[in-house]
Write a protein that holds these residues in place. Structure first.
Motif, PDB file in Angstrom:
ATOM      1  N   ALA A   1      86.677  39.364  98.218  1.00 37.34           N
ATOM      2  CA  ALA A   1      87.080  38.271  99.501  1.00 37.34           C
ATOM      3  C   ALA A   1      88.533  38.787  99.648  1.00 37.34           C
ATOM      4  O   ALA A   1      88.949  38.873 101.105  1.00 37.34           O
ATOM      5  N   ALA A   2      89.266  38.887  98.744  1.00 35.79           N
ATOM      6  CA  ALA A   2      90.657  39.039  99.028  1.00 35.79           C
ATOM      7  C   ALA A   2      91.015  40.480  99.762  1.00 35.79           C
ATOM      8  O   ALA A   2      91.832  40.594 100.815  1.00 35.79           O
ATOM      9  N   HIS A   3      90.213  41.364  99.339  1.00 34.26           N
ATOM     10  CA  HIS A   3      90.243  42.754  99.940  1.00 34.26           C
ATOM     11  C   HIS A   3      89.910  42.677 101.265  1.00 34.26           C
ATOM     12  O   HIS A   3      90.542  43.049 102.114  1.00 34.26           O
ATOM     13  N   GLY A   4      88.798  42.012 101.516  1.00 30.83           N
ATOM     14  CA  GLY A   4      88.305  41.873 103.052  1.00 30.83           C
ATOM     15  C   GLY A   4      89.541  41.230 103.965  1.00 30.83           C
ATOM     16  O   GLY A   4      89.719  41.753 104.829  1.00 30.83           O
ATOM     17  N   ARG A   5      89.714  40.076 103.463  1.00 36.85           N
ATOM     18  CA  ARG A   5      90.939  39.576 104.182  1.00 36.85           C
ATOM     19  C   ARG A   5      92.134  40.165 104.400  1.00 36.85           C
ATOM     20  O   ARG A   5      92.761  40.271 105.675  1.00 36.85           O
ATOM     21  N   ALA A   6      92.762  41.127 103.362  1.00 41.36           N
ATOM     22  CA  ALA A   6      93.764  41.831 103.461  1.00 41.36           C
ATOM     23  C   ALA A   6      93.839  42.797 104.534  1.00 41.36           C
ATOM     24  O   ALA A   6      94.600  43.089 105.211  1.00 41.36           O
ATOM     25  N   VAL A   7      92.414  43.656 104.451  1.00 40.64           N
ATOM     26  CA  VAL A   7      92.254  44.631 105.269  1.00 40.64           C
ATOM     27  C   VAL A   7      92.045  44.275 106.992  1.00 40.64           C
ATOM     28  O   VAL A   7      92.739  44.549 107.910  1.00 40.64           O
ATOM     29  N   ALA A   8      91.321  42.972 106.994  1.00 43.11           N
ATOM     30  CA  ALA A   8      91.296  42.337 108.230  1.00 43.11           C
ATOM     31  C   ALA A   8      92.720  42.008 108.845  1.00 43.11           C
ATOM     32  O   ALA A   8      93.206  42.010 110.048  1.00 43.11           O
ATOM     33  N   ASP A   9      93.599  41.280 107.788  1.00 46.53           N
ATOM     34  CA  ASP A   9      95.083  40.973 108.396  1.00 46.53           C
ATOM     35  C   ASP A   9      95.694  42.267 108.745  1.00 46.53           C
ATOM     36  O   ASP A   9      96.600  42.352 109.695  1.00 46.53           O
ATOM     37  N   HIS A  10      95.620  43.262 107.899  1.00 44.13           N
ATOM     38  CA  HIS A  10      96.577  44.509 108.079  1.00 44.13           C
ATOM     39  C   HIS A  10      96.061  45.264 109.232  1.00 44.13           C
ATOM     40  O   HIS A  10      97.071  45.622 110.276  1.00 44.13           O
TER      41      HIS A  10
ATOM     42  N   ASP B   1      90.482  52.977 104.025  1.00 43.61           N
ATOM     43  CA  ASP B   1      89.982  53.878 102.875  1.00 43.61           C
ATOM     44  C   ASP B   1      89.090  52.928 102.436  1.00 43.61           C
ATOM     45  O   ASP B   1      89.447  52.113 101.407  1.00 43.61           O
ATOM     46  N   PRO B   2      87.836  53.092 102.602  1.00 47.41           N
ATOM     47  CA  PRO B   2      86.589  52.188 101.762  1.00 47.41           C
ATOM     48  C   PRO B   2      86.771  52.432 100.222  1.00 47.41           C
ATOM     49  O   PRO B   2      86.136  51.271  99.386  1.00 47.41           O
ATOM     50  N   ALA B   3      87.336  53.352  99.606  1.00 42.94           N
ATOM     51  CA  ALA B   3      87.168  53.722  98.223  1.00 42.94           C
ATOM     52  C   ALA B   3      88.231  52.560  97.687  1.00 42.94           C
ATOM     53  O   ALA B   3      88.027  52.446  96.188  1.00 42.94           O
ATOM     54  N   ARG B   4      89.071  51.963  98.466  1.00 42.12           N
ATOM     55  CA  ARG B   4      90.168  50.934  97.756  1.00 42.12           C
ATOM     56  C   ARG B   4      89.225  49.636  97.498  1.00 42.12           C
ATOM     57  O   ARG B   4      89.872  48.745  96.564  1.00 42.12           O
ATOM     58  N   LEU B   5      87.922  49.466  97.864  1.00 40.49           N
ATOM     59  CA  LEU B   5      87.514  48.229  97.557  1.00 40.49           C
ATOM     60  C   LEU B   5      86.414  48.472  96.538  1.00 40.49           C
ATOM     61  O   LEU B   5      85.533  49.339  96.099  1.00 40.49           O
ATOM     62  N   ARG B   6      86.555  47.432  95.676  1.00 40.07           N
ATOM     63  CA  ARG B   6      86.083  47.439  94.308  1.00 40.07           C
ATOM     64  C   ARG B   6      84.834  46.128  94.052  1.00 40.07           C
ATOM     65  O   ARG B   6      85.243  45.279  94.313  1.00 40.07           O
TER      66      ARG B   6
END
Length: 163
Positions: free
Chosen positions: A131-140, A150-155
């Motif tokens: 969830a944090a990753h999704g929100r951070a990418v959306a904000d960025h 880079d999808p590989a950053r999602l764990r």
């Protein structure tokens, strides 16, 4: 019903055209990347492993297809979790394709669904981290639409036990 559409044995529309690495359809006969079969079945553990492998290789669309297959077979209490994971992956796909509005919308929607499961999500899924990753990418990408993703950053899963 039009005769020029791909259909399964029950008559449901399917798109069997080859796809590029971002999931965009290519003309029939073009070389594409291997697809997840429409009738693929994955256990949650298999789905997580395969989706992570695909994300690590930059294939967010294909990871989304794996997560969607698990979502469709999941028991009711887990369905929204898998739906959210699939939405985060397809949000990354939209970002890869340059569709900022679609990416932001799906990343945030998926993040909210996944976040609802908290730290006790099944199968060692790192719901707070996803969830944090999704929100951070959306904000960025909302702030800078030229940002590459880079999808590989999602764990998807925890790398260590949570106490």
């Amino acid at each position: 019903m039009t005769a020029d559409r791909d259909r399964d044995s029950a008559g449901r529309a399917q798109n069997q055209r080859p796809r590029d690495r971002f999931g965009r359809p290519l003309p029939y006969g073009s070389p594409g990347v291997p697809r997840v079969p429409d009738d693929a079945v994955f256990t949650p553990e298999e789905g997580l492993a395969e989706a992570q492998r695909l994300l690590d290789e930059g294939y967010a669309f294909h990871a989304h297809e794996v997560l969607e297959a698990v979502w469709k077979a999941a028991p009711e209490p887990e369905r929204e979790l898998w739906r959210g994971l699939a939405q985060v992956a397809v949000g990354l796909t939209h970002a890869q394709r340059g569709n900022v509005a679609g990416a932001v919308r799906l990343l945030r929607r998926g993040a909210e669904r996944v976040a609802a499961y908290g730290a006790r999500a099944p199968y060692r899924i790192d719901a707070p981290g996803v969830a944090a990753h999704g929100r951070a990418v959306a904000d960025h990408i909302a702030a800078d639409p030229e940002t590459s993703v880079d999808p590989a950053r999602l764990r998807l899963t925890l790398t260590r036990d949570v106490v």
